[in-house]
Design a protein around this motif. Structure first.
Motif, PDB file in Angstrom:
ATOM      1  N   SER A   6      55.146  42.784 -32.335  1.00  0.00           N
ATOM      2  CA  SER A   6      56.061  41.767 -31.815  1.00  0.00           C
ATOM      3  C   SER A   6      55.349  40.626 -31.098  1.00  0.00           C
ATOM      4  O   SER A   6      55.864  39.517 -31.030  1.00  0.00           O
ATOM      5  CB  SER A   6      57.087  42.407 -30.879  1.00  0.00           C
ATOM      6  OG  SER A   6      56.441  42.961 -29.740  1.00  0.00           O
ATOM      7  N   LEU A   9      55.018  37.002 -32.727  1.00  0.00           N
ATOM      8  CA  LEU A   9      56.105  36.026 -32.762  1.00  0.00           C
ATOM      9  C   LEU A   9      56.645  35.650 -31.386  1.00  0.00           C
ATOM     10  O   LEU A   9      57.507  34.788 -31.292  1.00  0.00           O
ATOM     11  CB  LEU A   9      57.242  36.552 -33.640  1.00  0.00           C
ATOM     12  CG  LEU A   9      56.863  36.792 -35.104  1.00  0.00           C
ATOM     13  CD1 LEU A   9      58.031  37.387 -35.858  1.00  0.00           C
ATOM     14  CD2 LEU A   9      56.384  35.512 -35.765  1.00  0.00           C
ATOM     15  N   GLU A  10      56.163  36.275 -30.336  1.00  0.00           N
ATOM     16  CA  GLU A  10      56.622  35.940 -28.987  1.00  0.00           C
ATOM     17  C   GLU A  10      56.025  34.615 -28.535  1.00  0.00           C
ATOM     18  O   GLU A  10      55.057  34.123 -29.119  1.00  0.00           O
ATOM     19  CB  GLU A  10      56.246  37.056 -28.014  1.00  0.00           C
ATOM     20  CG  GLU A  10      57.053  38.314 -28.241  1.00  0.00           C
ATOM     21  CD  GLU A  10      56.778  39.381 -27.199  1.00  0.00           C
ATOM     22  OE1 GLU A  10      56.174  39.078 -26.156  1.00  0.00           O
ATOM     23  OE2 GLU A  10      57.174  40.523 -27.443  1.00  0.00           O
ATOM     24  N   SER A  11      56.576  34.079 -27.476  1.00  0.00           N
ATOM     25  CA  SER A  11      56.063  32.814 -26.945  1.00  0.00           C
ATOM     26  C   SER A  11      54.623  32.987 -26.472  1.00  0.00           C
ATOM     27  O   SER A  11      54.161  34.090 -26.192  1.00  0.00           O
ATOM     28  CB  SER A  11      56.947  32.321 -25.800  1.00  0.00           C
ATOM     29  OG  SER A  11      56.947  33.266 -24.747  1.00  0.00           O
ATOM     30  N   THR A  12      53.922  31.877 -26.377  1.00  0.00           N
ATOM     31  CA  THR A  12      52.520  31.877 -25.976  1.00  0.00           C
ATOM     32  C   THR A  12      52.387  32.406 -24.545  1.00  0.00           C
ATOM     33  O   THR A  12      53.098  31.949 -23.658  1.00  0.00           O
ATOM     34  CB  THR A  12      51.952  30.446 -26.055  1.00  0.00           C
ATOM     35  OG1 THR A  12      52.165  29.957 -27.372  1.00  0.00           O
ATOM     36  CG2 THR A  12      50.479  30.429 -25.734  1.00  0.00           C
ATOM     37  N   PRO A  13      51.473  33.339 -24.312  1.00  0.00           N
ATOM     38  CA  PRO A  13      51.315  33.881 -22.964  1.00  0.00           C
ATOM     39  C   PRO A  13      50.551  32.896 -22.066  1.00  0.00           C
ATOM     40  O   PRO A  13      49.825  32.027 -22.562  1.00  0.00           O
ATOM     41  CB  PRO A  13      50.486  35.148 -23.194  1.00  0.00           C
ATOM     42  CG  PRO A  13      49.670  34.832 -24.402  1.00  0.00           C
ATOM     43  CD  PRO A  13      50.559  33.978 -25.270  1.00  0.00           C
ATOM     44  N   ARG A  43      52.325  44.238 -28.589  1.00  0.00           N
ATOM     45  CA  ARG A  43      52.951  43.161 -27.819  1.00  0.00           C
ATOM     46  C   ARG A  43      51.933  42.490 -26.904  1.00  0.00           C
ATOM     47  O   ARG A  43      51.668  41.323 -27.035  1.00  0.00           O
ATOM     48  CB  ARG A  43      54.118  43.706 -27.003  1.00  0.00           C
ATOM     49  CG  ARG A  43      54.867  42.621 -26.280  1.00  0.00           C
ATOM     50  CD  ARG A  43      56.107  43.143 -25.575  1.00  0.00           C
ATOM     51  NE  ARG A  43      56.720  42.056 -24.840  1.00  0.00           N
ATOM     52  CZ  ARG A  43      56.354  41.713 -23.614  1.00  0.00           C
ATOM     53  NH1 ARG A  43      55.402  42.376 -22.997  1.00  0.00           N
ATOM     54  NH2 ARG A  43      56.932  40.710 -23.001  1.00  0.00           N
ATOM     55  N   ARG A  89      47.024  39.565 -24.668  1.00  0.00           N
ATOM     56  CA  ARG A  89      47.979  38.627 -24.084  1.00  0.00           C
ATOM     57  C   ARG A  89      48.291  39.080 -22.665  1.00  0.00           C
ATOM     58  O   ARG A  89      48.338  40.273 -22.408  1.00  0.00           O
ATOM     59  CB  ARG A  89      49.275  38.640 -24.907  1.00  0.00           C
ATOM     60  CG  ARG A  89      49.102  38.307 -26.367  1.00  0.00           C
ATOM     61  CD  ARG A  89      50.307  38.699 -27.196  1.00  0.00           C
ATOM     62  NE  ARG A  89      51.573  38.396 -26.567  1.00  0.00           N
ATOM     63  CZ  ARG A  89      52.214  37.221 -26.664  1.00  0.00           C
ATOM     64  NH1 ARG A  89      51.705  36.257 -27.413  1.00  0.00           N
ATOM     65  NH2 ARG A  89      53.359  37.014 -26.051  1.00  0.00           N
ATOM     66  N   ASP A  91      49.569  37.843 -18.257  1.00  0.00           N
ATOM     67  CA  ASP A  91      49.990  36.930 -17.202  1.00  0.00           C
ATOM     68  C   ASP A  91      48.929  36.791 -16.123  1.00  0.00           C
ATOM     69  O   ASP A  91      48.962  35.854 -15.339  1.00  0.00           O
ATOM     70  CB  ASP A  91      51.281  37.443 -16.544  1.00  0.00           C
ATOM     71  CG  ASP A  91      52.433  37.534 -17.520  1.00  0.00           C
ATOM     72  OD1 ASP A  91      52.614  36.583 -18.296  1.00  0.00           O
ATOM     73  OD2 ASP A  91      53.143  38.558 -17.499  1.00  0.00           O
ATOM     74  N   THR A 121      47.355  28.707 -21.035  1.00  0.00           N
ATOM     75  CA  THR A 121      48.353  27.665 -21.222  1.00  0.00           C
ATOM     76  C   THR A 121      48.257  26.688 -20.049  1.00  0.00           C
ATOM     77  O   THR A 121      48.241  27.104 -18.895  1.00  0.00           O
ATOM     78  CB  THR A 121      49.766  28.273 -21.284  1.00  0.00           C
ATOM     79  OG1 THR A 121      49.797  29.219 -22.340  1.00  0.00           O
ATOM     80  CG2 THR A 121      50.814  27.205 -21.533  1.00  0.00           C
ATOM     81  N   GLU A 124      52.063  23.543 -20.755  1.00  0.00           N
ATOM     82  CA  GLU A 124      52.753  23.996 -21.950  1.00  0.00           C
ATOM     83  C   GLU A 124      51.959  23.840 -23.239  1.00  0.00           C
ATOM     84  O   GLU A 124      52.508  23.830 -24.326  1.00  0.00           O
ATOM     85  CB  GLU A 124      54.117  23.315 -22.079  1.00  0.00           C
ATOM     86  CG  GLU A 124      55.018  23.623 -20.905  1.00  0.00           C
ATOM     87  CD  GLU A 124      56.384  23.001 -21.046  1.00  0.00           C
ATOM     88  OE1 GLU A 124      56.808  22.703 -22.178  1.00  0.00           O
ATOM     89  OE2 GLU A 124      57.048  22.824 -20.023  1.00  0.00           O
ATOM     90  N   ARG A 125      50.651  23.701 -23.127  1.00  0.00           N
ATOM     91  CA  ARG A 125      49.779  23.638 -24.305  1.00  0.00           C
ATOM     92  C   ARG A 125      48.716  24.713 -24.189  1.00  0.00           C
ATOM     93  O   ARG A 125      48.194  24.976 -23.105  1.00  0.00           O
ATOM     94  CB  ARG A 125      49.098  22.267 -24.395  1.00  0.00           C
ATOM     95  CG  ARG A 125      50.071  21.151 -24.665  1.00  0.00           C
ATOM     96  CD  ARG A 125      49.297  19.886 -25.007  1.00  0.00           C
ATOM     97  NE  ARG A 125      50.223  18.845 -25.398  1.00  0.00           N
ATOM     98  CZ  ARG A 125      50.553  17.832 -24.619  1.00  0.00           C
ATOM     99  NH1 ARG A 125      50.052  17.707 -23.416  1.00  0.00           N
ATOM    100  NH2 ARG A 125      51.402  16.916 -25.057  1.00  0.00           N
TER     101      ARG A 125
END
Length: 128
Positions: A6, A9-13, A43, A89, A91, A121, A124-125
């Motif tokens: 999954s 396809l999840e948003s960029t960490p 994930r 991935r 935080d 990130t 947002e890039r």
């Protein structure tokens, strides 16, 4: 790990590490991959086997092929075929090196880490 990962396809960490490995010992590959299976959840840790690894294991993955290289005026997109690719991935930037070290130890001696790419990130890039 499920067949579907999954994390793809999840948003960029906020932070990530890409670990790229070559295969050094076919005899230990299956044992080391079993250890990786227990660490990869699909994930937070996404795993991609390369064609060379799949062939060395005598396995097949439908549709798997070596990524082609591309070149244009002032731009090169090389093919970088390696045995194994892992996308960590997360935080917490401080936690990823510890996960990377555990994965590298679990994959030794059958695999050798060739590259580590640190990404994050910013505004947002994705920055690599």
């Amino acid at each position: 790990m499920n067949n579907a990962q999954s994390g793809i396809l999840e948003s960029t960490p906020p932070v990530a590490r890409y670990l790229i490995f070559s295969l050094t010992d076919h005899g230990d590959a299956r044992r080391n991959l079993r250890a990786l299976r227990d660490m990869a959840d699909g994930r937070q840790t996404v795993v991609g086997p390369g064609q060379s690894l799949v062939r060395a294991l005598g396995a097949t993955v439908p549709g798997l092929r070596t990524f082609p290289s591309y070149a244009g005026a002032g731009c090169d997109g090389p093919s970088t075929p390696f045995a194994l690719w892992c996308w960590l991935r997360g935080d917490d930037r401080g936690e990823l090196p510890h996960r990377a070290r555990r994965m590298t130890c679990a994959l030794t001696p059958a695999f050798r880490m060739e590259y580590v790419i640190v990404a994050f990130t910013y505004l947002e890039r994705v920055v690599i």
